[in-house]
Design a protein around this motif. Structure first.
Motif, mmCIF file in Angstrom:
data_model
loop_
_atom_site.group_PDB
_atom_site.id
_atom_site.type_symbol
_atom_site.label_atom_id
_atom_site.label_comp_id
_atom_site.label_asym_id
_atom_site.label_seq_id
_atom_site.Cartn_x
_atom_site.Cartn_y
_atom_site.Cartn_z
ATOM 1 N N ILE A 33 -7.072 -3.570 -1.532
ATOM 2 C CA ILE A 33 -5.944 -2.815 -1.274
ATOM 3 C C ILE A 33 -5.982 -1.632 -2.209
ATOM 4 O O ILE A 33 -5.850 -1.279 -2.496
ATOM 5 C CB ILE A 33 -5.007 -3.655 -1.811
ATOM 6 N N ASP A 34 -6.898 -2.263 -3.793
ATOM 7 C CA ASP A 34 -6.625 -1.164 -4.483
ATOM 8 C C ASP A 34 -7.872 -0.469 -3.570
ATOM 9 O O ASP A 34 -7.565 1.210 -4.517
ATOM 10 C CB ASP A 34 -7.269 -2.088 -5.840
ATOM 11 N N ILE A 35 -8.580 -0.242 -3.800
ATOM 12 C CA ILE A 35 -9.918 0.749 -3.423
ATOM 13 C C ILE A 35 -9.381 1.824 -2.127
ATOM 14 O O ILE A 35 -8.783 3.049 -2.283
ATOM 15 C CB ILE A 35 -11.098 0.029 -2.680
ATOM 16 N N VAL A 36 -8.227 1.513 -1.182
ATOM 17 C CA VAL A 36 -7.602 1.839 -0.074
ATOM 18 C C VAL A 36 -6.420 2.948 -0.979
ATOM 19 O O VAL A 36 -6.462 4.189 -0.382
ATOM 20 C CB VAL A 36 -6.714 1.061 0.876
ATOM 21 N N ASN A 37 -5.871 2.747 -2.136
ATOM 22 C CA ASN A 37 -4.421 2.888 -2.470
ATOM 23 C C ASN A 37 -5.499 4.169 -3.237
ATOM 24 O O ASN A 37 -4.551 4.904 -3.625
ATOM 25 C CB ASN A 37 -3.968 2.165 -3.481
ATOM 26 N N THR A 63 0.873 -1.048 -0.282
ATOM 27 C CA THR A 63 -0.524 0.141 0.315
ATOM 28 C C THR A 63 1.194 1.716 -0.149
ATOM 29 O O THR A 63 2.244 1.333 0.717
ATOM 30 C CB THR A 63 -0.719 -0.121 1.213
ATOM 31 N N ALA A 64 0.846 2.281 -0.497
ATOM 32 C CA ALA A 64 0.894 3.636 -0.265
ATOM 33 C C ALA A 64 0.839 4.147 1.188
ATOM 34 O O ALA A 64 0.237 4.379 1.463
ATOM 35 C CB ALA A 64 0.295 4.065 -1.725
ATOM 36 N N GLY A 65 2.182 5.268 0.952
ATOM 37 C CA GLY A 65 2.179 6.183 1.946
ATOM 38 C C GLY A 65 2.434 5.681 3.489
ATOM 39 O O GLY A 65 2.334 6.169 4.616
ATOM 40 N N GLY A 66 2.927 4.469 3.505
ATOM 41 C CA GLY A 66 3.123 3.755 4.993
ATOM 42 C C GLY A 66 2.217 3.007 5.386
ATOM 43 O O GLY A 66 1.869 3.423 7.137
ATOM 44 N N ARG A 67 1.215 3.355 4.891
ATOM 45 C CA ARG A 67 -0.170 2.687 6.092
ATOM 46 C C ARG A 67 -0.478 1.700 6.560
ATOM 47 O O ARG A 67 0.426 0.560 6.221
ATOM 48 C CB ARG A 67 -0.978 2.716 4.353
ATOM 49 N N THR A 68 -0.619 1.821 7.718
ATOM 50 C CA THR A 68 -1.730 0.614 8.908
ATOM 51 C C THR A 68 -2.657 0.296 8.661
ATOM 52 O O THR A 68 -3.540 1.092 8.248
ATOM 53 C CB THR A 68 -0.893 1.116 9.928
ATOM 54 N N PHE A 69 -2.914 -0.689 8.532
ATOM 55 C CA PHE A 69 -4.091 -1.739 8.731
ATOM 56 C C PHE A 69 -4.306 -2.525 9.864
ATOM 57 O O PHE A 69 -3.537 -2.626 10.942
ATOM 58 C CB PHE A 69 -4.444 -2.755 7.321
ATOM 59 N N CYS A 70 -5.933 -1.547 10.511
ATOM 60 C CA CYS A 70 -5.877 -1.963 11.698
ATOM 61 C C CYS A 70 -7.586 -2.421 11.513
ATOM 62 O O CYS A 70 -8.392 -2.708 10.673
ATOM 63 C CB CYS A 70 -6.751 -1.124 12.732
ATOM 64 N N GLY A 71 -7.782 -4.114 12.223
ATOM 65 C CA GLY A 71 -9.417 -4.417 12.202
ATOM 66 C C GLY A 71 -10.285 -4.533 12.981
ATOM 67 O O GLY A 71 -8.845 -4.279 14.905
ATOM 68 N N VAL A 72 -10.726 -3.529 13.674
ATOM 69 C CA VAL A 72 -12.047 -3.622 14.127
ATOM 70 C C VAL A 72 -13.110 -3.809 14.960
ATOM 71 O O VAL A 72 -13.897 -4.117 15.872
ATOM 72 C CB VAL A 72 -12.796 -1.692 14.351
#
Length: 531
Positions: free
Chosen positions: A524-528, A242-251
């Protein structure tokens, strides 16, 4: 002034024990006790690196004199602060910031009841209404503080964070609205729901939110089918796809934040019940049973953790629909995955409840090796069978009942006819389960002595489930309730224009794992492309 004084008193008590408790404010995996994590690390990881779930390294003790008696005088936000302070080191979130998080999570003008969680007499028992928050569901109680804490850390670290959520109806709206309310550009969310398997109102709660921080996706599959793509993404957080060093988190409720926050309302319910029954808080000779609709087991896990800490909670009773893995494991030790069947109580349609792993951890006395062995068996074979020793241990604290749609509708009608109470289908599942388990509560009592020490947890408002309530009460019954009781805030949601969600299709001839791999790429594409 009274709020400040009571909070000062609570802080003073905690300050006395701070040096002793600091070392316990760490977290570990249910599958490995050798490595410890901070609260921030556990919260942002969602799953532990080994695939397990996070639990506190130890559970603090709750006593009558030090905790329950002074807590009985607190408001809900004050109680939330007091409980969470036990699990979050002041070196991670200081007193002032944690107090602000709790206050903003539970603003009175965002709830339809001044107490936030009213606990009322219902026949010869009690009902705890957890649905008076912004999205008319108990998920608000846990989700709002979790989101605000995540936002706090994202800002502190200047860390772009995207929350990945799969919902069977209630988790998604609670998360979306909490993220939208926080309005922190560093905190974004993508929510997935199974197409055609949530109510129209729940869908509109997702698709009418107007926020650059929110994206909604429907997918062709069962309620659990997005769990693997999300879990794989969370476990690969260090990968740079992912772009920009993004962190993913689940809630979803595998995140330790959820059961920790939901523990608060179990303590609140206990305190309100003993208050009404004239019992001294902490009296271990007076245990209170609680019956609740159960899906992923996050809510009942919060209750079990509170019980383990010393809150006098008796039996925790799970009401489940025909997607009954929780009932089967409690009844005969069979934790066997089966395909989801559609029901009128869709929000608890679960194939494999994540939080059974935490329950397993606690019933085995924190046996990491055994829990890891069990979970690997489950992951590899989709079937885990407890032996008689562990089944007996599970039955010591848990009961359950399986409820069909017809039985749910019958319970809903009975509560309406005898008590003039209209429940949502999930609460009606709990009502039917209570009756099956011998809690005959649908008769009015004239004295406190005749009241049962039992609470039914009402987890959602009927306004979210027109179809199911109409099936039970008929068009006339629904219309009458709608005219008398439909929340104005809910009416405004129905009048908003929906935004078209993204969609993940099934591919004919592809296996589920192949489809899930493709869905993960699309996610991942939607996020980016958007965040």
């Amino acid at each position: 002034q009274n709020i400040r004084t009571s909070l000062f008193a609570i802080r003073y008590v905690f300050a006395i024990n701070l040096s002793m408790s600091m070392s316990t404010m760490k977290y570990k995996s249910t599958r490995d006790g050798n490595r410890e994590y901070s609260f921030e690390q556990a919260l942002f990881s969602g799953y532990a690196p080994d695939g397990g779930l996070f639990v506190p390294t130890s559970l603090p003790s709750i006593t009558a004199e030090e905790h329950l008696m002074p807590w009985s005088k607190l408001t809900f936000p004050e109680l939330a602060y007091s409980v969470l302070r036990m699990f979050i080191s002041p070196t991670e979130i200081n007193d002032e910031d944690l107090e602000e998080i709790c206050n903003k999570s539970f603003l009175a003008d965002e709830f339809d009841d001044e107490t936030l969680v009213p606990v009322k007499k219902l026949g010869s028992a009690f009902i705890a209404e957890l649905f008076h928050g912004p999205t008319f569901c108990f998920k608000d109680m846990g989700m709002r503080p979790v989101i605000r804490i995540l936002s706090h850390f994202a800002t502190l670290r200047n860390k772009p964070t995207t929350l990945l959520v799969s919902t069977t109806g209630d988790t998604g709206p609670a998360a979306v609205h909490a993220v939208s309310d926080v309005a922190n550009p560093l905190l974004t969310i993508i929510v997935h729901y199974p197409h055609g398997q949530i109510s129209d109102f729940q869908r509109k709660q997702l698709t009418t939110v107007d926020s650059k921080c929110v994206k909604i996706v429907s997918f062709e599959g069962g309620g659990d089918d997005m769990d693997w793509p999300i879990k794989k993404t969370l476990l690969m957080n260090s990968d740079n796809d992912t772009a920009g060093g993004r962190t993913f988190c689940g809630v979803n409720s595998y995140n330790i934040g959820r059961p920790l926050m939901q523990m608060v309302h179990f303590i609140w319910i206990y305190l309100r019940m003993v208050e009404q029954l004239g019992v001294e808080p902490g009296d271990t000779n007076f245990m209170i049973d609680m019956v609740l609709p159960t899906g992923a087991m996050g809510n009942i896990t919060g209750g079990y953790m509170a019980k383990q800490m010393g809150v006098p909670i008796g039996m925790l009773c799970a009401g489940v629909n025909i997607n009954d893995i929780t009932h089967r494991v409690i009844e005969n030790g069979e934790f066997h995955r089966k395909k989801i069947q559609k029901t009128l109580s869709d929000a608890i349609n679960i194939e494999v409840p994540y939080n059974f792993e935490r329950i397993a951890f606690y019933i085995t006395g924190g046996n990491h090796v055994l829990v890891k062995e069990w979970m690997l068996i489950m992951e590899q074979t989709q079937q885990l069978t407890l032996d008689t020793k562990w089944l007996a241990r599970l039955k010591k604290d848990f009961r359950s009942a399986r409820v069909t749609d017809d039985e749910m509708c019958s319970a809903l009608r009975q509560a309406h006819a005898t008590l003039s109470y209209v429940a949502d289908p999930h609460t009606a599942v709990a009502m039917a389960a209570a009756e099956k388990l011998g809690y005959v509560f649908t008769t009015e009592t004239s004295s406190e002595e005749e009241m049962m020490p039992m609470a039914i947890l009402a987890t959602a408002s009927p306004c979210k489930f027109q179809e199911a309530v109409t099936v039970a009460l008929g068009e006339v019954g629904w219309k009458r309730w709608e005219e008398d009781s439909f929340p104005p805030r809910a009416q405004r949601t129905l009048q908003k224009e929906e935004n078209e969600p993204y969609h993940y299709p099934q591919k004919e001839g592809s296996s589920l794992s192949e489809v899930q791999s493709e869905w993960r790429k699309m996610m991942i594409d939607i996020v980016n492309n958007n965040f």
